[in-house]
Design a protein around this motif. Structure first.
Motif, mmCIF file in Angstrom:
data_model
loop_
_atom_site.group_PDB
_atom_site.id
_atom_site.type_symbol
_atom_site.label_atom_id
_atom_site.label_comp_id
_atom_site.label_asym_id
_atom_site.label_seq_id
_atom_site.Cartn_x
_atom_site.Cartn_y
_atom_site.Cartn_z
ATOM 1 N N ASP A 44 0.830 -1.213 0.000
ATOM 2 C CA ASP A 44 0.000 0.000 0.000
ATOM 3 C C ASP A 44 0.860 1.256 0.000
ATOM 4 O OD1 ASP A 44 -2.334 -1.477 0.001
ATOM 5 O OD2 ASP A 44 -2.729 -1.212 2.147
ATOM 6 N N HIS A 47 2.511 1.747 -3.399
ATOM 7 C CA HIS A 47 1.539 2.209 -4.391
ATOM 8 C C HIS A 47 1.111 3.646 -4.110
ATOM 9 C CE1 HIS A 47 0.575 -2.277 -5.149
ATOM 10 N NE2 HIS A 47 1.632 -1.880 -5.817
ATOM 11 N N ASP A 48 0.962 4.006 -2.843
ATOM 12 C CA ASP A 48 0.643 5.397 -2.507
ATOM 13 C C ASP A 48 1.770 6.335 -2.945
ATOM 14 O OD1 ASP A 48 -1.735 4.560 -1.411
ATOM 15 O OD2 ASP A 48 -1.135 4.870 0.676
ATOM 16 N N LEU A 51 1.550 6.817 -6.614
ATOM 17 C CA LEU A 51 0.439 7.714 -6.933
ATOM 18 C C LEU A 51 0.796 9.166 -6.640
ATOM 19 C CD1 LEU A 51 -2.692 5.727 -5.767
ATOM 20 C CD2 LEU A 51 -2.077 6.390 -8.088
ATOM 21 N N LYS A 52 1.517 9.396 -5.556
ATOM 22 C CA LYS A 52 1.935 10.765 -5.240
ATOM 23 C C LYS A 52 2.829 11.320 -6.352
ATOM 24 C CE LYS A 52 1.344 11.029 -0.317
ATOM 25 N NZ LYS A 52 1.169 12.302 0.330
ATOM 26 N N LEU A 76 5.730 8.320 4.067
ATOM 27 C CA LEU A 76 4.508 7.540 4.255
ATOM 28 C C LEU A 76 4.671 6.506 5.361
ATOM 29 C CD1 LEU A 76 3.453 7.063 0.525
ATOM 30 C CD2 LEU A 76 2.278 8.443 2.256
ATOM 31 N N ASP A 80 2.484 6.341 8.625
ATOM 32 C CA ASP A 80 1.830 5.088 8.999
ATOM 33 C C ASP A 80 2.142 4.733 10.450
ATOM 34 O OD1 ASP A 80 0.357 2.593 7.903
ATOM 35 O OD2 ASP A 80 2.102 1.760 8.955
ATOM 36 N N ARG A 144 -7.133 14.949 -1.391
ATOM 37 C CA ARG A 144 -6.819 13.519 -1.399
ATOM 38 C C ARG A 144 -5.405 13.193 -0.942
ATOM 39 N NH1 ARG A 144 -11.082 10.001 -2.085
ATOM 40 N NH2 ARG A 144 -9.445 8.515 -2.548
ATOM 41 N N ILE A 145 -4.446 14.046 -1.235
ATOM 42 C CA ILE A 145 -3.054 13.747 -0.918
ATOM 43 C C ILE A 145 -2.628 14.441 0.374
ATOM 44 C CG2 ILE A 145 -0.673 13.811 -1.751
ATOM 45 C CD1 ILE A 145 -2.629 11.969 -3.366
#
Length: 183
Positions: A44, A47-48, A51-52, A76, A80, A144-145
């Motif tokens: 995750d 992938h995040d 995407l960023k 991230l 987390d 969203r980010i």
């Protein structure tokens, strides 16, 4: 990383924005896992991070895209840890050991077909995001980010909360159309 068998695998990988996707899965993913100790969260986070980069306006002309991706992933991981430190696991995550996860890093990477598919999806996502009007794109990014509240975004962009909501809705609709096309 083991030099002998993996050098040829690394050369045959697919690049996206200068990022070797095989490197991302064979080297960065195990590094994330070593911090998180959960393979699902590690995927995750990777992938995040990708995407960023896809959404970031500065990602197009990076001198060191691997370093940029690694920094995003580290941030991230820190986020987390911070958000999950109040949780206590019910069962230790022993069914999936670090040794099993990193013994053969080439098994971590998706197949060339999966990498190609991932690259195409990321490029399509980026194309949709880049086609959004600047305020719409910025509102979407902040919501969203950056995870800002609608009121905070409205103040930052000097627009109404209603307009922020419209911008986010438009971006989400465009991305939903893309998702339906990909399926």
């Amino acid at each position: 990383m083991k030099e002998s068998g993996n050098a040829s695998a690394m050369n045959s990988s697919i690049e996206w924005h200068g990022i070797n996707l095989r490197w991302a899965y064979c080297e960065l993913l195990p590094a994330i896992y070593s911090d998180i100790r959960c393979h699902h969260r590690a995927y995750d986070i990777l992938h995040d991070a990708l995407l960023k980069i896809a959404i970031s306006p500065t990602a197009i002309n990076l001198d060191k895209p691997h370093a940029y991706l690694r920094i995003i992933a580290q941030n991230l991981v820190s986020d987390d840890r911070r958000s999950n430190k109040r949780f206590i696991p019910l069962v230790p995550n022993e069914a999936f050991s670090f040794q099993d996860f990193t013994n053969d890093v080439t098994k971590l990477a998706p197949s060339p077909e999966e990498l190609t598919s991932l690259k195409q999806r990321l490029e399509a996502l980026q194309m949709v995001i880049n086609s959004l009007p600047p305020k719409c794109r910025e509102a979407f990014w902040l919501y969203r980010i950056e995870e800002l509240a609608l009121k905070e975004i409205a103040v930052k962009l000097s627009i109404s909360v209603n307009m922020v909501s419209r911008h986010i809705t438009r971006a989400m609709l465009d991305l939903t159309k893309l998702q339906d096309q990909i399926r």
